[in-house]
Enzyme design. Structure first.
Site, PDB file in Angstrom:
ATOM      1  CG  ASP A 213     -44.508 -37.265  65.001  1.00  0.00           C
ATOM      2  OD1 ASP A 213     -44.424 -36.169  64.419  1.00  0.00           O
ATOM      3  OD2 ASP A 213     -45.542 -37.661  65.580  1.00  0.00           O
ATOM      4  CD  GLU A 272     -42.373 -32.802  65.915  1.00  0.00           C
ATOM      5  OE1 GLU A 272     -43.107 -31.899  65.521  1.00  0.00           O
ATOM      6  OE2 GLU A 272     -42.813 -33.927  66.235  1.00  0.00           O
TER       7      GLU A 272
HETATM    8  C1  GLC Z   1     -45.933 -34.017  64.769  1.00  0.00           C
HETATM    9  C2  GLC Z   1     -46.259 -33.883  63.300  1.00  0.00           C
HETATM   10  C3  GLC Z   1     -47.641 -33.315  63.155  1.00  0.00           C
HETATM   11  C4  GLC Z   1     -48.634 -34.248  63.809  1.00  0.00           C
HETATM   12  C5  GLC Z   1     -48.232 -34.512  65.259  1.00  0.00           C
HETATM   13  C6  GLC Z   1     -48.992 -35.666  65.823  1.00  0.00           C
HETATM   14  O1  GLC Z   1     -45.839 -32.800  65.420  1.00  0.00           O
HETATM   15  O2  GLC Z   1     -45.277 -33.113  62.681  1.00  0.00           O
HETATM   16  O3  GLC Z   1     -48.002 -33.109  61.822  1.00  0.00           O
HETATM   17  O4  GLC Z   1     -49.923 -33.711  63.779  1.00  0.00           O
HETATM   18  O5  GLC Z   1     -46.867 -34.857  65.363  1.00  0.00           O
HETATM   19  O6  GLC Z   1     -48.544 -36.844  65.231  1.00  0.00           O
END
Ligand code: GLC
Length: 545
Positions: A213, A272
């Site tokens: 993440d 991500e």
């Molecule tokens: C990422 C997740 C999202 C979350 C953010 C903070 O982007 O996909 O859902 O709100 O991180 O953890």
């Protein structure tokens, strides 16, 4: 041979794997509390296997106050009772593996929950303590302003006073998301050691990979300087260069890669990495992550020129750094493609075409639960919205997270819950049954059948070497709005993105997202996979002249 069996025989199975994203709280509710859980997922694993995907990515289910629906983790190595028990998780892993499905978990290393014991200890220990050095604590200015001008992704300042009103403890702590999500201080080696323990815990259980993440934001610029602009963050974290893409972060993924490679079989890392293609590709250098989502692609509208431009940039980055992009059109954070591509009948056709297009591209691909059912965004009533982004920033992601419809009849939340259950955690709309798994199963032209057919064909083409994971891609747009991607030297992907029908390019159509009538035209909002005719031999060439 099934896709998974084929992959298991080859090194780098992940290179062209298709992974199904499960958002557990909205997948299936086994215990009747209106929230999806392990029991529901366990029961419906065969459904996921029947799609022909290679694995599942599960968004967070670890203990959490659920302020950001699980992305505020208070214990990284346990299961929140909302979803079940660790024994059930072990059972899930075993059953998934028995079905040939790999399991990827979400790891959230940028921030934790303010209820995490280490943050609680930091609050209690006070300024200057080693406990506070695990996070970003800093004094504000004398006039009561926070330590710098950074903004939270969810809106407002990225700083909160730890002890508002205290004269002795005047520190603030950093949270790039909500105040309940304090950011870890990755410049402290203790944080890296802690997360290595987290990785080893789950890898040791047999988890096949991790989705990382906010992977590009772990390190903040040394000294926490002001961002060049105090404008609200407009595109995730990208607009603040002081919190995004710091060079030091790559050392984290080199270390994680060594950890992942030390298991047999090796475990997989997918990031991500919400950056432009040339920057994101640096995270997939051979000694870092295996894959990173093609974020530049994830949010595109229905625009042939934009697809070709981004596709060309991604291809250039692949050539420079070696790893093909990982494709996705949907996830739990963005508007569903049916809605994003215009809604209504055209949005529906475009979302199907978009999915067929990305499944034909080289590299891994992700399908978000419900995408195989062509679910649109739901206009969740304001009083029912729970996304913290809604309260703080006026944007709600709830519409893409509504519990799945399994049956056409509305009883038991369209089959999401067992009889006698509580209301689902987000309300489902009245048309939900028409998009259910049951409705799709009964219709041979449904998106569910399209997706399973596409995945079967993809597996065959990979087995025959007609699709190769490292195929080069060359993108073009024809004047009539036809988007073309030449994949390797045998395949042409074509998507009719204009308003009129497009003459079909030469070759044999292997797959089409909508029926072709008449056969020599591609109707608007349709995608095809075409097998190109073999090149002319020398003699043919001579004759033709
Ligand atoms: C990422 C997740 C999202 C979350 C953010 C903070 O982007 O996909 O859902 O709100 O991180 O953890």
């Amino acid at each position: 041979m099934s896709g998974s069996a084929l992959h298991a025989q080859r090194d780098g199975w992940w290179q062209d794997a298709v992974i199904y994203q499960v958002y557990p709280r909205s997948f299936a509710d086994g215990d009747g509390d209106g929230v999806g859980d392990f029991a529901g997922l366990l029961d419906r694993l065969p459904y996921i296997a029947s799609l022909g995907v290679d694995g599942i990515w599960m968004t967070p289910f670890q203990p959490s106050p659920q302020v950001d629906q699980g992305y505020d983790v208070s214990d990284y190595c346990a299961v929140d009772p909302l979803f079940g028990t660790m024994d059930q998780f072990d059972q899930l892993l075993e059953s998934a593996h028995a079905l040939g499905l790999r399991i990827f978990l979400d790891v959230v290393p940028n921030h934790c929950s303010s209820e995490h014991p280490l943050f609680q200890a930091a609050v209690a220990a006070g300024p200057g303590s080693p406990e506070r050095a695990m996070f970003h604590f800093a004094a504000g200015s004398d006039d009561g302003a926070p330590p710098n001008n950074w903004q939270s992704v969810f809106g407002g300042t990225a700083w909160s006073r730890v002890n508002p009103g205290s004269e002795t403890d005047r520190e603030w702590y950093l949270h790039l998301f909500s105040p309940e999500q304090p950011d870890w201080n990755w410049r402290n080696p203790a944080v890296g050691n802690y997360f290595e323990g987290v990785l080893r815990f789950w890898f040791g259980k047999g988890v096949d990979g991790l989705r990382i993440d906010v992977a590009h934001a772990l390190f903040k610029a040394d000294g926490l300087p002001d961002a060049p602009t105090a404008d609200p963050v407009v595109d995730g974290l990208r607009s603040n260069p002081k919190v995004s893409d710091q060079e030091e972060v790559h050392e984290v993924y080199r270390r994680w890669r060594r950890v992942a490679d030390s298991y047999s079989p090796g475990r997989v890392l997918v990031g991500e990495v919400n950056l432009a293609p040339d920057r994101a590709a640096r995270y997939t250098r051979p000694d870092e992550m295996h894959q990173a989502f093609a974020f530049a692609f994830v949010k595109l509208g229905w625009d042939a020129a934009a697809w070709a431009a981004v596709g060309t940039e991604l291809e250039a980055a692949r050539k420079e750094h070696g790893a093909p992009p990982t494709w996705a059109l949907e996830n739990h954070d963005i508007s569903r493609s049916v809605t994003r591509f215009g809604g209504g009948d055209r949005g529906f056709l475009r979302a199907r075409a978009g999915l067929v297009a990305i499944l034909g591209l080289p590299g891994g691909a992700y399908i978000y639960q419900g995408q195989e059912l062509s679910l649109p965004d739901v206009d969740v009533p304001v009083h029912a919205r729970v996304d913290p982004m809604w309260a703080r920033g006026g944007v709600s992601r709830d519409g893409a997270r509504v519990p799945l419809p399994w049956t056409t009849a509305p009883e038991n939340a369209y089959g999401f819950s067992p009889p006698g259950a509580a209301e689902p955690w987000l309300p489902q709309p009245a048309f939900w049954g028409s998009r259910s798994v049951e409705a799709h199963r009964g219709d041979p032209h449904s998106t569910l059948h399209l997706v399973t057919g596409a995945l079967r064909l993809r597996t065959e083409l990979l087995a025959e070497g007609i699709f190769a994971p490292d195929d080069a891609c060359s993108w073009h747009v024809r004047e009539d709005g036809l988007l073309l991607c030449e994949r390797g030297d045998q395949i042409l992907l074509a998507v009719a993105m204009g308003d009129g029908p497009c003459p079909l390019p030469d070759g044999n159509v292997l797959l089409s997202s909508s029926p072709l009538t008449p056969e020599e035209f591609l109707p608007p909002d349709t995608a095809v996979w075409i097998r190109r005719r073999p090149p002319l031999s020398g003699l043919d060439f001579y004759d033709a002249e």
